[in-house]
Design a protein around this motif. Structure first.
Motif, PDB file in Angstrom:
ATOM      1  N   HIS A 191      -8.253  10.937   1.609  1.00 32.49           N
ATOM      2  CA  HIS A 191      -8.633  10.817   0.204  1.00 32.49           C
ATOM      3  C   HIS A 191      -8.510  12.157  -0.518  1.00 32.49           C
ATOM      4  N   GLY A 192      -8.757  12.141  -1.823  1.00 37.66           N
ATOM      5  CA  GLY A 192      -8.689  13.340  -2.641  1.00 37.66           C
ATOM      6  C   GLY A 192     -10.035  14.014  -2.808  1.00 37.66           C
TER       7      GLY A 192
ATOM      8  N   VAL B  16      -0.926  10.564   5.747  1.00 37.14           N
ATOM      9  CA  VAL B  16      -0.695  10.182   4.354  1.00 37.14           C
ATOM     10  C   VAL B  16      -1.932  10.577   3.560  1.00 37.14           C
ATOM     11  N   GLY B  17      -1.735  11.277   2.453  1.00 38.42           N
ATOM     12  CA  GLY B  17      -2.890  11.706   1.677  1.00 38.42           C
ATOM     13  C   GLY B  17      -2.659  11.636   0.192  1.00 38.42           C
ATOM     14  N   HIS B  18      -3.756  11.445  -0.529  1.00 41.14           N
ATOM     15  CA  HIS B  18      -3.725  11.418  -1.986  1.00 41.14           C
ATOM     16  C   HIS B  18      -4.380  12.680  -2.536  1.00 41.14           C
TER      17      HIS B  18
ATOM     18  N   ASP C  35       1.001  12.289  -4.874  1.00 44.30           N
ATOM     19  CA  ASP C  35       0.629  13.264  -5.900  1.00 44.30           C
ATOM     20  C   ASP C  35      -0.330  14.306  -5.334  1.00 44.30           C
ATOM     21  N   GLY C  36       0.007  14.808  -4.155  1.00 42.21           N
ATOM     22  CA  GLY C  36      -0.795  15.868  -3.552  1.00 42.21           C
ATOM     23  C   GLY C  36      -0.341  17.219  -4.056  1.00 42.21           C
TER      24      GLY C  36
ATOM     25  N   HIS D 150      -1.914   9.788 -11.726  1.00 44.21           N
ATOM     26  CA  HIS D 150      -2.557  10.386 -10.560  1.00 44.21           C
ATOM     27  C   HIS D 150      -3.389   9.349  -9.808  1.00 44.21           C
ATOM     28  N   ALA D 151      -3.783   8.284 -10.473  1.00 43.92           N
ATOM     29  CA  ALA D 151      -4.589   7.227  -9.845  1.00 43.92           C
ATOM     30  C   ALA D 151      -3.714   6.158  -9.203  1.00 43.92           C
TER      31      ALA D 151
END
Length: 301
Positions: free
Chosen positions: A30-31, A92-94, A118-119, A278-279
């Motif tokens: 997650h972010g 995989v990351g946001h 969008d990392g 970004h969402a």
């Protein structure tokens, strides 16, 4: 079968959620300011082709607190891989999680693949805003910095008890406005609440937020991309969030910079996702799951 557990990362406990299955493993991050619950819808969409593990990063959700550095966070992920017996997982990351995915790929050439949703560090440098006049760019960055300063100052503060119900209702409205799963959205909100000594506050703390913000502002991904040899996909937004509209020109310029940065690395695959902000994890989880799975399957051939 979904399984929640705490693992011992040495310095602190880490909360993980295992979505089960015997498919190739995938670590989903997650972010900043989020937690593993915010990745649930995407995790479910990915589960058909992967064993998905989500994690509360340090200082978030049910994981422990500790100094926020890239090395510390990457060490946490390594501990998750060891204790969950994940062999060469895709990562995989946001947002912040996407930056960690990129750094993981740089340090782990054996990884089956990494994907950044969008990392990217937020706009913070005039030279990263092509097409804007430097004085206008500097003025907008100063205004944006003030907004982030105010947000950071409010993090971790106690929430008056009579305000909690209103905050929950505001979260319900936000979920409806975003078209998100309300149950998942509310779990994400509640998972970052801390109840201690008769007071309720939110995670991450102001101190942790300040450390993460400094790290992101200082991060230069160009050499990271250039040094990465495992398969890497970067998914970029094509429009601003509603709250970014007051800075529309700045964010449009920053998106141009991100495309230029990705295009300059010949071996890097990138996609500018249509009608995505970004969402994107909330907006298009099914499409993202297909993109991620197709990329990882193709890269494995």
């Amino acid at each position: 079968m979904i399984n929640d557990r705490l693992i011992d990362a040495g310095e602190l406990p880490l909360a993980v959620r295992d979505f089960g299955g015997d498919q190739p493993p995938l670590l989903l991050l997650h972010g900043a300011g989020g937690n593993l619950a915010h990745m649930t819808t995407l995790a479910r969409a990915l589960r058909a082709k992967h064993r998905v593990i989500t994690v509360d990063l340090r200082g978030h959700g049910r994981s422990g607190d500790g100094p926020w550095t890239w090395d510390a966070a990457l060490g946490d992920l390594a501990a998750v891989c060891v204790q969950m017996e994940l062999d060469r997982p895709a990562v995989v990351g946001h947002s912040l999680g996407g930056m960690l995915a990129a750094l993981w790929g740089q340090r782990h050439p054996e990884a089956s693949g990494v994907v950044s949703l969008d990392g990217n560090p937020p706009p913070s440098r005039v030279e990263h805003l092509p097409g804007m006049q430097p004085p206008a760019a500097a003025a907008d960055l100063a205004r944006l910095r003030k907004v982030f300063d105010e947000m950071q100052a409010g993090m971790g503060r106690p929430i008056p008890a009579d305000h909690l119900a209103d905050l929950v209702e505001a979260q319900r409205k936000a979920a409806r406005d975003m078209g998100a799963n309300e149950k998942v959205w509310l779990e994400g909100f509640r998972r970052n609440l801390v109840h201690e000594s008769g007071e309720t506050s939110t995670r991450p703390s102001a101190a942790a937020a300040a450390q993460m913000r400094e790290l992101m502002n200082e991060l230069d991904l160009s050499p990271v991309y250039a040094a990465t040899t495992c398969p890497e996909l970067v998914v970029l937004p094509t429009r601003a969030l509603p709250e970014q509209e007051p800075f529309a020109d700045l964010y449009a310029a920053h998106r141009r910079f991100l495309v230029e940065q990705a295009a300059a690395i010949g071996h890097l695959r990138y996609i500018s996702l249509a009608d995505a902000s970004h969402a994107m994890v909330v907006e298009q989880p099914g499409l993202l799951a297909d993109l991620i799975s197709d990329f990882l399957t193709t890269s494995a051939r």
